[in-house]
Scaffold this active site. Structure first.
Site, mmCIF file in Angstrom:
data_model
loop_
_atom_site.group_PDB
_atom_site.id
_atom_site.type_symbol
_atom_site.label_atom_id
_atom_site.label_comp_id
_atom_site.label_asym_id
_atom_site.label_seq_id
_atom_site.Cartn_x
_atom_site.Cartn_y
_atom_site.Cartn_z
ATOM 1 C CD GLN A 159 -5.209 -7.933 3.397
ATOM 2 O OE1 GLN A 159 -4.894 -6.583 3.350
ATOM 3 N NE2 GLN A 159 -4.883 -8.723 2.596
ATOM 4 N N GLY B 168 4.178 -2.922 5.893
ATOM 5 C CA GLY B 168 4.394 -1.914 4.926
ATOM 6 C C GLY B 168 5.796 -1.234 5.176
ATOM 7 C CE LYS C 231 7.905 6.318 11.165
ATOM 8 N NZ LYS C 231 8.532 6.228 9.800
ATOM 9 C CD GLN D 212 10.557 2.455 6.604
ATOM 10 O OE1 GLN D 212 9.474 1.683 5.819
ATOM 11 N NE2 GLN D 212 10.426 3.543 7.011
ATOM 12 C CE1 TYR E 179 -4.701 -0.834 -0.370
ATOM 13 C CE2 TYR E 179 -2.831 -2.300 -0.662
ATOM 14 C CZ TYR E 179 -3.991 -1.895 -0.055
ATOM 15 O OH TYR E 179 -4.485 -2.595 1.102
ATOM 16 C CD1 TRP F 246 -2.447 1.884 0.385
ATOM 17 C CD2 TRP F 246 -2.611 1.298 2.584
ATOM 18 N NE1 TRP F 246 -3.307 2.699 0.924
ATOM 19 C CE2 TRP F 246 -3.311 2.554 2.328
ATOM 20 C CE3 TRP F 246 -2.547 1.130 3.999
ATOM 21 C CZ2 TRP F 246 -4.331 3.260 3.213
ATOM 22 C CZ3 TRP F 246 -3.291 1.746 5.029
ATOM 23 C CH2 TRP F 246 -4.228 2.712 4.510
ATOM 24 C CE1 TYR G 163 -6.401 -2.848 7.919
ATOM 25 C CE2 TYR G 163 -7.592 -4.681 6.959
ATOM 26 C CZ TYR G 163 -7.612 -3.307 7.579
ATOM 27 O OH TYR G 163 -8.815 -2.837 7.424
ATOM 28 C CG LEU H 188 4.832 -2.381 12.123
ATOM 29 C CD1 LEU H 188 5.898 -1.901 11.392
ATOM 30 C CD2 LEU H 188 5.137 -3.017 13.409
HETATM 31 N N1 LIG Z 1 -7.117 -4.878 3.719
HETATM 32 C C1 LIG Z 1 -7.220 -3.585 3.790
HETATM 33 O O1 LIG Z 1 -8.295 -3.137 4.016
HETATM 34 C C2 LIG Z 1 -6.082 -3.263 4.279
HETATM 35 C C3 LIG Z 1 -5.740 -1.797 4.978
HETATM 36 C C4 LIG Z 1 -4.612 -1.457 5.384
HETATM 37 C C5 LIG Z 1 -3.598 -2.135 5.012
HETATM 38 N N2 LIG Z 1 -3.620 -3.455 4.282
HETATM 39 C C6 LIG Z 1 -2.522 -3.975 3.873
HETATM 40 O O2 LIG Z 1 -1.419 -4.049 5.053
HETATM 41 C C7 LIG Z 1 -0.203 -3.604 4.675
HETATM 42 C C8 LIG Z 1 0.574 -2.940 5.840
HETATM 43 O O3 LIG Z 1 -0.256 -1.951 6.521
HETATM 44 P P1 LIG Z 1 0.004 -0.519 6.507
HETATM 45 O O4 LIG Z 1 0.863 -0.007 5.246
HETATM 46 O O5 LIG Z 1 -1.033 0.065 6.937
HETATM 47 O O6 LIG Z 1 1.060 -0.510 7.719
HETATM 48 P P2 LIG Z 1 2.079 -1.125 8.999
HETATM 49 O O7 LIG Z 1 2.681 -2.212 8.279
HETATM 50 O O8 LIG Z 1 1.348 -1.230 10.197
HETATM 51 O O9 LIG Z 1 2.912 0.196 9.107
HETATM 52 C C9 LIG Z 1 3.927 0.593 7.855
HETATM 53 C C10 LIG Z 1 4.483 1.800 7.896
HETATM 54 O O10 LIG Z 1 5.410 1.791 9.341
HETATM 55 C C11 LIG Z 1 6.313 2.695 8.701
HETATM 56 N N3 LIG Z 1 7.675 1.718 9.096
HETATM 57 C C12 LIG Z 1 7.785 0.374 8.810
HETATM 58 N N4 LIG Z 1 8.999 -0.079 9.273
HETATM 59 C C13 LIG Z 1 9.477 0.986 9.699
HETATM 60 C C14 LIG Z 1 11.139 1.033 10.348
HETATM 61 N N5 LIG Z 1 11.537 0.062 10.377
HETATM 62 N N6 LIG Z 1 11.224 2.295 10.940
HETATM 63 C C15 LIG Z 1 10.325 3.211 10.778
HETATM 64 N N7 LIG Z 1 9.324 3.400 10.179
HETATM 65 C C16 LIG Z 1 8.713 2.099 9.718
HETATM 66 C C17 LIG Z 1 6.380 3.085 7.348
HETATM 67 O O11 LIG Z 1 5.861 4.324 6.993
HETATM 68 P P3 LIG Z 1 6.574 5.734 7.282
HETATM 69 O O12 LIG Z 1 7.893 5.447 7.003
HETATM 70 O O13 LIG Z 1 5.890 6.602 6.218
HETATM 71 O O14 LIG Z 1 6.187 6.144 8.507
HETATM 72 C C18 LIG Z 1 5.522 2.025 6.751
HETATM 73 O O15 LIG Z 1 4.818 2.467 5.808
HETATM 74 C C19 LIG Z 1 -0.547 -2.617 3.288
HETATM 75 O O16 LIG Z 1 0.476 -2.566 2.870
HETATM 76 C C20 LIG Z 1 -1.629 -3.669 2.864
HETATM 77 O O17 LIG Z 1 -0.880 -4.456 1.820
HETATM 78 C C21 LIG Z 1 -4.408 -3.690 3.920
#
Ligand SMILES: NC(=O)c1ccc[n+]([C@@H]2O[C@H](COP(=O)([O-])OP(=O)(O)OC[C@H]3O[C@@H](n4cnc5c(N)ncnc54)[C@H](OP(=O)(O)O)[C@@H]3O)[C@@H](O)[C@H]2O)c1
Length: 314
Positions: A177, A281, A216, A287, A58, A21, A205, A208
């Site tokens: 999911q 993500g 952070k 990361q 996305y 995403w 999903y 984090l």
């Molecule tokens: N089915 C659905 O309705 C739905 C909804 C939401 C998500 N999803 C799926 O779930 C996936 C993951 O969810 P998500 O993107 O919401 O978030 P997540 O994995 O909970 O958080 C990801 C965000 O955290 C930050 N991050 C990750 N690792 C890091 C690190 N080591 N150090 C610092 N910052 C870090 C990055 O953002 P920054 O660097 O910008 O801060 C990254 O974009 C999506 O990509 C998608 O495939 C599905």
């Protein structure tokens, strides 16, 4: 890397999946540009991740395109999960609507195949329930495209137990999911047992909490992207402030163990009962390299209890 079978689909997926995403960029997120996104994808593959989750919405096609282009040379070694059921008239957040009708899905599947530059999609998921369309119509269409070989397995996302029961009358779904993290454990009561009973995989999903569990952000954080718009999740107000207080405590606990806050949250989620995989993500390769170190060790039962206690507080 550990691999687990997704429900009864036969698909063997890495316990950490790549969530595409964020790299889709606008209008939801700010990404770091094409080169950084492509490196994040390839590095994830090199680290053993074989499960890549995306959706047409996305970046309005961009996420599927960059994934398909980057992974083309290793297509037969990876598992693509994409989605249907969210459409847009124009490229803006306010223009996205739910549509899981036959006509719409037939259009969407061919567009996704083209953008991902592939002949088949391994897991095709209904992104959000479309309550205006009968589940029968949606499932019949998915079974039709499965028969044509365009998709291998069928899953859903953001469905309640009742909605899963209802669609299961028309055909088998192999996975759910849901939103699942230390900051949102609402699926544990009814949804997890239902999935376990029905041999369905669970793909967490936002493990984090879309960045919050990286530690952070502070309680005064203001988000310019979709997180500031009240779509899903909790990114402002008193509950957000309480949540950030809990994150501070998790971060301190991680520091005392030599782990990052994100590693603590990832380690916790992959050890939850019946969880198949957690979609992370990331915006860049670094990361993912850092996050994947969450798998090298295990939380002791006492440490898990401490984490449970922190996040159980209202
Ligand atoms: N089915 C659905 O309705 C739905 C909804 C939401 C998500 N999803 C799926 O779930 C996936 C993951 O969810 P998500 O993107 O919401 O978030 P997540 O994995 O909970 O958080 C990801 C965000 O955290 C930050 N991050 C990750 N690792 C890091 C690190 N080591 N150090 C610092 N910052 C870090 C990055 O953002 P920054 O660097 O910008 O801060 C990254 O974009 C999506 O990509 C998608 O495939 C599905």
């Amino acid at each position: 890397m550990e691999y687990r079978v997704l429900g009864d689909s036969g698909l063997k997926v890495s316990v950490i999946g790549f969530g595409a995403w964020g790299i889709g960029g606008a209008p939801f997120w700010t990404n770091e540009g094409h080169t950084s996104s492509a490196r994040a994808i390839m590095k994830s593959y090199e680290l053993g991740i074989n499960f890549f989750d995306t959706a047409p919405v996305y970046g309005f096609g961009h996420s599927e395109e960059i994934l398909g282009k980057t992974l083309k040379p290793v297509r037969d070694k990876v598992i693509y999960a994409t989605k249907c059921g969210l459409r847009w008239e124009k490229k803006s957040l306010g223009a996205i609507t739910k549509n899981a009708t036959r006509q719409s899905i037939l259009e969407e599947i061919d567009q996704s195949l083209q953008r991902l530059d592939t002949d088949y999609i391994d897991l095709y998921q209904i992104h959000w329930p479309d309550v205006e369309t009968s589940q029968d119509e949606t499932m019949d269409t998915l079974l039709e495209i499965q028969k044509q070989g365009k998709i291998r397995a069928i899953g859903v996302s953001n469905y309640s137990t009742e909605q899963m029961k209802d669609i299961m009358k028309s055909g088998k779904i192999v996975s759910l999911q849901p939103d699942y993290s230390l900051l949102n454990r609402s699926i544990e009561k009814d949804i997890v047992p239902y999935c376990a009973e029905n041999k369905m995989g669970i793909i967490a999903y936002s493990p984090l909490a879309s960045g919050l569990l990286t530690g952070k952000y502070g309680k005064d954080a203001k988000f310019e992207d979709w997180r500031g718009k009240g779509i899903i999740g909790c990114f402002s107000g008193p509950q957000f402030e309480r949540n950030m207080g809990k994150v501070v405590r998790l971060k301190a606990m991680g520091e005392s163990m030599g782990k990052t806050c994100a590693q603590m949250a990832i380690n916790w989620i992959v050890s939850q009962p019946h969880l198949t995989t957690a979609l992370l993500g990331v915006k860049n390769a670094k990361q993912m390299e850092e996050n994947i170190k969450a798998l090298d060790w295990q939380l002791e039962p006492k440490q898990k209890e401490e984490i449970d206690n922190i996040f159980a507080e209202k």
